[in-house]
Design a protein around this motif. Structure first.
Motif, mmCIF file in Angstrom:
data_model
loop_
_atom_site.group_PDB
_atom_site.id
_atom_site.type_symbol
_atom_site.label_atom_id
_atom_site.label_comp_id
_atom_site.label_asym_id
_atom_site.label_seq_id
_atom_site.Cartn_x
_atom_site.Cartn_y
_atom_site.Cartn_z
ATOM 1 N N MET A 1 0.759 -1.167 0.019
ATOM 2 C CA MET A 1 -0.143 0.154 0.165
ATOM 3 C C MET A 1 1.003 1.318 -0.044
ATOM 4 O O MET A 1 1.811 1.324 0.718
ATOM 5 C CB MET A 1 -0.738 0.032 1.255
ATOM 6 N N ASP A 2 0.606 2.130 -0.892
ATOM 7 C CA ASP A 2 1.451 3.424 -1.082
ATOM 8 C C ASP A 2 1.039 4.374 0.068
ATOM 9 O O ASP A 2 -0.123 4.406 0.716
ATOM 10 C CB ASP A 2 1.267 3.955 -2.270
ATOM 11 N N PHE A 3 1.689 5.692 0.230
ATOM 12 C CA PHE A 3 1.258 6.538 1.183
ATOM 13 C C PHE A 3 0.062 7.252 0.820
ATOM 14 O O PHE A 3 -0.670 7.486 1.686
ATOM 15 C CB PHE A 3 2.613 7.510 1.203
ATOM 16 N N ARG A 4 -0.461 7.501 -0.384
ATOM 17 C CA ARG A 4 -1.339 8.386 -0.876
ATOM 18 C C ARG A 4 -2.683 7.373 -0.324
ATOM 19 O O ARG A 4 -3.807 7.715 0.165
ATOM 20 C CB ARG A 4 -1.547 8.703 -2.080
ATOM 21 N N ALA A 5 -2.669 6.021 -0.827
ATOM 22 C CA ALA A 5 -3.714 5.166 -0.285
ATOM 23 C C ALA A 5 -3.819 5.030 1.085
ATOM 24 O O ALA A 5 -5.014 5.059 1.664
ATOM 25 C CB ALA A 5 -3.498 3.690 -0.868
ATOM 26 N N LEU A 6 -3.076 5.031 1.881
ATOM 27 C CA LEU A 6 -2.943 4.920 3.231
ATOM 28 C C LEU A 6 -3.592 6.099 4.000
ATOM 29 O O LEU A 6 -4.498 6.133 4.783
ATOM 30 C CB LEU A 6 -1.434 4.616 3.839
ATOM 31 N N VAL A 7 -3.292 7.318 3.319
ATOM 32 C CA VAL A 7 -3.821 8.725 3.833
ATOM 33 C C VAL A 7 -5.231 8.780 3.337
ATOM 34 O O VAL A 7 -6.268 9.062 4.181
ATOM 35 C CB VAL A 7 -3.067 9.836 3.326
ATOM 36 N N ALA A 8 -5.527 8.241 2.150
ATOM 37 C CA ALA A 8 -7.070 8.084 1.851
ATOM 38 C C ALA A 8 -7.961 7.430 2.730
ATOM 39 O O ALA A 8 -9.142 7.715 3.237
ATOM 40 C CB ALA A 8 -7.049 7.838 0.441
ATOM 41 N N GLY A 9 -7.187 6.382 3.281
ATOM 42 C CA GLY A 9 -8.041 5.473 4.144
ATOM 43 C C GLY A 9 -8.321 6.165 5.499
ATOM 44 O O GLY A 9 -9.426 5.931 6.038
ATOM 45 N N MET A 10 -7.268 6.756 5.869
ATOM 46 C CA MET A 10 -7.262 7.486 7.192
ATOM 47 C C MET A 10 -8.476 8.680 7.224
ATOM 48 O O MET A 10 -9.357 8.946 7.850
ATOM 49 C CB MET A 10 -5.962 8.010 7.666
ATOM 50 N N ASP A 11 -8.525 9.321 5.987
ATOM 51 C CA ASP A 11 -9.337 10.409 5.571
ATOM 52 C C ASP A 11 -10.847 9.762 5.548
ATOM 53 O O ASP A 11 -11.567 10.470 6.114
ATOM 54 C CB ASP A 11 -9.241 11.177 4.205
ATOM 55 N N ASP A 12 -10.893 8.760 5.050
ATOM 56 C CA ASP A 12 -12.330 7.998 4.998
ATOM 57 C C ASP A 12 -12.691 7.755 6.461
ATOM 58 O O ASP A 12 -14.008 8.058 6.708
ATOM 59 C CB ASP A 12 -12.339 6.640 4.280
ATOM 60 N N VAL A 13 -11.790 7.346 7.378
ATOM 61 C CA VAL A 13 -12.344 7.017 8.778
ATOM 62 C C VAL A 13 -12.681 8.351 9.538
ATOM 63 O O VAL A 13 -13.531 8.650 10.204
ATOM 64 C CB VAL A 13 -11.278 6.170 9.480
#
Length: 105
Positions: A1-13
């Motif tokens: 998982m790249d950084f942008r995908a990780l941040v997008a997941g955190m934003d969703d939560v």
């Protein structure tokens, strides 16, 4: 998982749990963001102007759904909730976009 995908997941939560909702023109689903109305209170001589600068911070993809001059409805209790004109969009420095608002009379 790249950084942008990780941040997008955190934003969703974060937006899903802590976010406020607003209705954008031509969208059936509310948009999640973070509403704030900080007091700017600039002084002009000895006069305190007591200006507020309401803003609704959203993800860039959501900011693309609204244009300057359109009306959004922030779904919060008074005095913060209600209809606002989108004055301008500006990056907030964290990868999100702040919609600067003006309350409608």
């Amino acid at each position: 998982m790249d950084f942008r995908a990780l941040v997008a997941g955190m934003d969703d939560v974060i937006f899903g749990v802590l976010g406020d909702t607003a209705l954008f023109p031509d969208l059936e689903q509310p948009v999640r963001g973070m509403f704030a109305a900080p007091w700017r209170d600039p002084q002009v001589g000895r006069l305190n102007t007591q200006l507020r600068e309401p803003r609704f911070v959203v993800r860039p993809a959501d900011a693309d759904l609204v244009e300057e001059g359109q009306v959004i409805t922030v779904q919060l209790p008074a005095p913060d909730g209600g209809d606002y004109d989108v004055v301008r969009k500006e990056p907030d420095g964290t990868g999100l976009v702040a919609l600067l608002l003006r309350p409608r009379p």
